[in-house]
Scaffold this motif. Structure first.
Motif, PDB file in Angstrom:
ATOM      1  N   GLU A 113      28.519  13.864  53.516  1.00  0.00           N
ATOM      2  CA  GLU A 113      29.322  13.304  52.435  1.00  0.00           C
ATOM      3  C   GLU A 113      29.336  14.253  51.233  1.00  0.00           C
ATOM      4  N   GLU A 114      30.340  14.099  50.393  1.00  0.00           N
ATOM      5  CA  GLU A 114      30.408  14.872  49.150  1.00  0.00           C
ATOM      6  C   GLU A 114      29.423  14.286  48.135  1.00  0.00           C
ATOM      7  N   GLU A 115      28.923  15.142  47.245  1.00  0.00           N
ATOM      8  CA  GLU A 115      28.038  14.645  46.194  1.00  0.00           C
ATOM      9  C   GLU A 115      28.797  13.649  45.327  1.00  0.00           C
ATOM     10  N   GLY A 116      28.142  12.567  44.969  1.00  0.00           N
ATOM     11  CA  GLY A 116      28.760  11.493  44.212  1.00  0.00           C
ATOM     12  C   GLY A 116      29.252  10.364  45.091  1.00  0.00           C
ATOM     13  N   GLN A 165      23.259  12.363  45.280  1.00  0.00           N
ATOM     14  CA  GLN A 165      23.133  13.284  44.146  1.00  0.00           C
ATOM     15  C   GLN A 165      23.127  14.742  44.612  1.00  0.00           C
ATOM     16  N   HIS A 166      22.559  14.991  45.784  1.00  0.00           N
ATOM     17  CA  HIS A 166      22.493  16.350  46.347  1.00  0.00           C
ATOM     18  C   HIS A 166      22.559  16.226  47.867  1.00  0.00           C
ATOM     19  N   ARG A 167      23.345  17.062  48.489  1.00  0.00           N
ATOM     20  CA  ARG A 167      23.556  16.958  49.933  1.00  0.00           C
ATOM     21  C   ARG A 167      22.343  17.446  50.728  1.00  0.00           C
ATOM     22  N   GLU A 169      14.557  14.080  55.622  1.00  0.00           N
ATOM     23  CA  GLU A 169      15.906  14.531  55.301  1.00  0.00           C
ATOM     24  C   GLU A 169      16.442  13.948  54.008  1.00  0.00           C
ATOM     25  N   VAL A 170      15.981  12.756  53.635  1.00  0.00           N
ATOM     26  CA  VAL A 170      16.515  12.095  52.446  1.00  0.00           C
ATOM     27  C   VAL A 170      15.365  11.658  51.562  1.00  0.00           C
ATOM     28  N   LYS A 171      15.399  12.074  50.309  1.00  0.00           N
ATOM     29  CA  LYS A 171      14.388  11.672  49.329  1.00  0.00           C
ATOM     30  C   LYS A 171      15.015  10.625  48.422  1.00  0.00           C
ATOM     31  N   LEU A 172      14.376   9.462  48.336  1.00  0.00           N
ATOM     32  CA  LEU A 172      14.881   8.397  47.472  1.00  0.00           C
ATOM     33  C   LEU A 172      14.401   8.644  46.049  1.00  0.00           C
ATOM     34  N   THR A 173      15.294   8.491  45.097  1.00  0.00           N
ATOM     35  CA  THR A 173      14.933   8.619  43.690  1.00  0.00           C
ATOM     36  C   THR A 173      15.432   7.380  42.958  1.00  0.00           C
ATOM     37  N   GLY A 174      15.058   7.262  41.706  1.00  0.00           N
ATOM     38  CA  GLY A 174      15.500   6.124  40.902  1.00  0.00           C
ATOM     39  C   GLY A 174      14.601   4.923  41.106  1.00  0.00           C
ATOM     40  N   ASP A 175      15.157   3.734  41.057  1.00  0.00           N
ATOM     41  CA  ASP A 175      14.407   2.485  41.147  1.00  0.00           C
ATOM     42  C   ASP A 175      14.297   2.077  42.614  1.00  0.00           C
ATOM     43  N   VAL A 176      13.295   2.600  43.286  1.00  0.00           N
ATOM     44  CA  VAL A 176      13.130   2.357  44.718  1.00  0.00           C
ATOM     45  C   VAL A 176      12.279   1.107  44.905  1.00  0.00           C
ATOM     46  N   LYS A 177      12.872   0.061  45.489  1.00  0.00           N
ATOM     47  CA  LYS A 177      12.170  -1.200  45.741  1.00  0.00           C
ATOM     48  C   LYS A 177      12.609  -1.740  47.089  1.00  0.00           C
TER      49      LYS A 177
END
Length: 188
Positions: free
Chosen positions: A124-127, A158-160, A140-148
Motif C-alpha cells: 500500500e501507499e504511505e497514508g 506511516q512507512h512501507r 514485518e510490521v511495528k505497531l506505534t501509537g495507542d496500541v491496545k
C-alpha cells in the motif's frame, strides 16, 4: 544435627537434671514433656529429591559481521558514506552539506541497488488505511501509537518498510580483511 542423631551422654545427663527440676516446678512444661513422651515416634523425613539441574541458557551466538562490513565497505567505496559520517559537518554551510549529500546519496544508492534486491514490506501507499489481522508478522510490521487490545488492528500506514530479498556480495579471498572498510591512501 539431624532429628535422628543421638545426643552425647553428658548432654543427656545435664538435660535430665535440668528437666527433672523444671518438670517438678513448671506445670506447663511438664504437660508438654508428657505429651511428647506419649506421642508416636516421628519417622525421619525422606531425603529430598534432587531435581536435575537446569542447563544454563544458551548464550546468543555472535553474528558473523563479514557481510555487514563488506556492505559498509561498498557504501564507502561507491558513496564515501563513512567519510561523510565521520566528518564534523557542524561548521560547514548548508549549501556545502547539501552538495555533499547528493554525492553520498548517488553513490550509496548505486552500491545498494547493485548488491541488494530491496522491496517494500507493504504494497500500500504511505497514508493508506490498513487492517492487520490476527497472526500478522511482528517482524514485518511495528505497531506505534495507542496500541491496545487484540487484532484486528486498524491504522494508517506511516512507512512501507523495506525487505532485502537478495544480497549479492563479491566473493572474498582468504587474505581479505573485512575490518578494513577503506584502505588508507598514500600518494607518492
Amino acid at each position: 544435627m539431624s532429628a535422628t542423631a543421638s545426643l552425647p551422654f553428658t548432654t543427656r545427663l545435664w538435660f535430665a537434671w535440668a528437666c527433672f527440676f523444671r518438670v517438678l516446678f513448671d506445670g506447663l512444661f511438664a504437660q508438654r514433656v508428657f505429651q511428647v513422651r506419649e506421642a508416636p515416634a516421628v519417622e525421619p523425613l525422606p531425603e529430598p529429591v534432587k531435581l536435575p539441574e537446569k542447563p544454563a541458557p544458551e548464550k546468543p551466538k555472535e553474528a558473523d559481521t563479514t557481510a555487514a562490513l563488506q556492505l559498509l565497505a561498498l557504501l564507502q567505496r561507491e558513496g564515501r558514506l563513512v567519510d561523510f559520517l565521520e566528518q564534523d559537518i557542524a561548521t560547514f554551510p548548508d549549501a556545502e552539506i547539501g552538495a555533499a549529500v547528493r554525492v553520498v546519496h548517488e553513490g550509496c544508492r548505486k552500491a545498494l541497488r547493485d548488491h541488494v534486491d530491496i522491496s517494500p514490506v507493504r504494497a500500500e501507499e504511505e497514508g493508506a488505511k490498513v487492517t492487520l489481522e490476527a497472526g500478522f508478522s511482528a517482524n514485518e510490521v511495528k505497531l506505534t501509537g495507542d496500541v491496545k487490545g487484540k487484532p484486528p488492528y486498524r491504522g494508517t500506514l506511516q512507512h512501507r518498510g523495506w525487505k532485502a530479498k537478495n544480497l549479492k556480495l563479491p566473493k572474498l579471498t582468504a587474505e581479505h580483511d573485512s575490518s578494513i572498510l577503506a584502505p588508507a591512501e598514500v600518494e607518492l
